[in-house]
Structures are given as structure tokens and as C-alpha cells.
Design a protein around this motif. Sequence first.
Motif, short mmCIF file in Angstrom:
data_model
loop_
_atom_site.label_atom_id
_atom_site.label_comp_id
_atom_site.label_asym_id
_atom_site.label_seq_id
_atom_site.Cartn_x
_atom_site.Cartn_y
_atom_site.Cartn_z
N ARG A 148 29.85 10.06 79.85
CA ARG A 148 29.59 11.16 78.71
C ARG A 148 28.19 10.52 78.17
O ARG A 148 28.17 9.40 77.83
CB ARG A 148 30.51 11.11 77.58
CG ARG A 148 32.02 11.78 78.18
CD ARG A 148 31.77 13.36 78.08
NE ARG A 148 31.68 13.82 76.62
CZ ARG A 148 31.27 15.31 76.59
NH1 ARG A 148 31.01 15.90 77.61
NH2 ARG A 148 31.32 15.67 75.30
N ILE A 149 27.39 11.34 77.62
CA ILE A 149 26.34 11.03 76.82
C ILE A 149 26.38 11.49 75.58
O ILE A 149 26.88 12.98 75.28
CB ILE A 149 25.00 11.54 77.26
CG1 ILE A 149 23.80 11.08 76.66
CG2 ILE A 149 24.64 13.10 77.72
CD1 ILE A 149 22.29 11.19 77.15
N SER A 150 26.30 10.81 74.40
CA SER A 150 26.21 11.43 73.00
C SER A 150 24.91 10.83 72.10
O SER A 150 24.91 9.51 72.14
CB SER A 150 27.62 10.96 72.28
OG SER A 150 28.74 11.29 73.18
N PHE A 151 24.48 11.69 71.48
CA PHE A 151 23.24 10.98 70.85
C PHE A 151 23.08 12.07 69.50
O PHE A 151 23.44 13.14 69.24
CB PHE A 151 22.06 10.97 71.30
CG PHE A 151 21.66 12.07 72.04
CD1 PHE A 151 20.48 13.21 71.61
CD2 PHE A 151 22.12 12.56 73.43
CE1 PHE A 151 20.05 13.88 72.13
CE2 PHE A 151 21.60 13.92 73.86
CZ PHE A 151 20.76 14.55 73.34
N VAL A 152 22.40 11.29 68.56
CA VAL A 152 22.34 11.91 67.10
C VAL A 152 20.56 12.05 67.08
O VAL A 152 20.06 11.01 67.36
CB VAL A 152 22.98 11.19 66.13
CG1 VAL A 152 22.47 9.75 65.96
CG2 VAL A 152 22.85 12.07 64.70
N THR A 153 20.18 13.20 66.57
CA THR A 153 18.92 13.40 65.98
C THR A 153 19.01 13.93 64.53
O THR A 153 19.84 14.49 63.97
CB THR A 153 18.11 14.28 67.08
OG1 THR A 153 18.76 15.62 66.97
CG2 THR A 153 18.53 13.80 68.48
#
Length: 285
Positions: A148-153
Motif C-alpha cells: 500500500r501507498i499512503s500519503f498526505v498533501t
Amino acid sequence: MSRIVNTEQAEFWGGAMGAAWVKKQAFFDALLEPVLKLLLSQTKVSPGERVVDIGCGTGASLLALAEKVGETGRVVGVDVSAPMLGMAKERVMAAGLTHVDCFEADAQVFDLSKMDAHHVVSRFGVMFFDDPYAAFANLAAALRPGGRISFVTWCSFAHNPWFLYPMEAAKSVVGAPPPPDPRAPGPMAFAEQDYVLDILDRAGFTQVQASAHDILLTPTGSLAEVAEFAGSEGPAARILREMGGTEEDAAKVGQLLCDAFAEFDEPNGLLVPAKLNVFNASAAG
């Protein structure tokens, strides 16, 4: 250090800006603690897993992830900023963590194929790629099948007073420079959810999802100190620099920000509303 293709950002974060983040590491950690909590709640990292942290900065996310995976897991931090990564390494060593590695590298081209990671995560570290389509294809290579890839912007300026108020204050004092490309590398490059979803889709990710979240940023210090900081960094500083602003102009911006941020001043400190995008996706397989 590995090959760098995003030379402009490498020079920017490897110079005065990176040094400023190191100097004010405690302030930034406190300001963005709610952001890190949101990211960790989305990734659901488990003990024993391998995690790659893109744009790990001065190390707050590394330390938090290392605690999540435990000594049977592994955390790998990647950042293009030598000064920020240097502080991250110092913090990792001071904490006695032997299951954390740090690489000074451009994640757009750094060989991630042997990481076999369960998770790729990032707190505000993926909006600065020169070629985001190529970069996310490379990030996909770090993940094992189904990882999984998870990121916040950040969402747009309009939803984030931490950026909007300094920008408007500086414009009111010295005028407005030509507007930048909204998708150019920078804090707001991934404000458009559809744009980022297209990047993830073209990179081969599946189960691609985007959501918006309202949080409260928690800067430390008095109202005047926070206003002074907001006026000396970020969009206000950029506009003052581009428009030839003077020290007197900077002081005017600081006073305007003191007035503007007063609405967020609570008995226990400032609570500045923010709206963030959170993206989650799976590697194929």
C-alpha cells in the motif's frame, strides 16, 4: 548520494530552506503533529512490516514509523535534503534505533526495487517531484505485490489559512507577482485530487482512493511569534523576495498576520484550521 534529476528542489532543500527546517525542527514537529497522526491512522502499519518513508525530512515520521513496526520491522527514509536528513540520522541514533535506514536520494530515480515494502508513506514529501508520473512509477517498484501507498498533501490555498493568510498579507503590502503554475513542484502541487488520482492510475496502482480531511495545525509560541514565523517563511517570504520587499514591508506583513491569526488564538495556544488530501492505493498483484 544517488543520482539527482530534480536538481532545483535538491538545491532548494539542500540550502537555506533545509537549514531553516533543521533550526526550527521542534516548531515544525509540533505544527505538523496532527498531520502525522492522520497519516499514521491511514497507513495502518503493523509490527514486523517494512516501510519506505518518502521525504522523511528531519525524522519525526521515521521515529513514529519505527515504533509502529517494532524491532522486527524495517523503516527506510529517503530525502533529497542533506541537512534535514543529517538531523534525521542524529535523531535515529539518539533513539538507539537499529531498524531504521536513511538515504540521501532523489526518490524519482532512486532504485527502490529491492525494498519489498509493505507500505510506502509520505507526509508532504511527494509534491516536489520534477516528473510526478515517473516518480510514482518508481515508488510503485518499492512495494511488494498488494503493498500500500499512503500519503498526505495540502488542499488548495483557499482551505488553508496557514498559507493563504501570509500570501494575502504579502500581496497587500508589496503587490502580487505573476501566479505560478498550480501544478509546479511545491506545497500545493497536489491540491487537485483528480490530477493525483490520474498519476497513481498511470503508475499502475489499483484501489486508488482520495479523501479530504479537516484538522487543526498546532504551532507553538505566542500569537506574535507565530505571526513572525509565518511572515518570514513560505509564501510571504517568497512574495517579499520576488517583489523586492524591504524590512519595513516585512514588519507590516508580520503585523497583518498577527491580526489575521488572532481568530485562531485559544487559551492553550493557536489552533489553525487546515484541509488535507489523503491518498491511498495498492500495488498490483
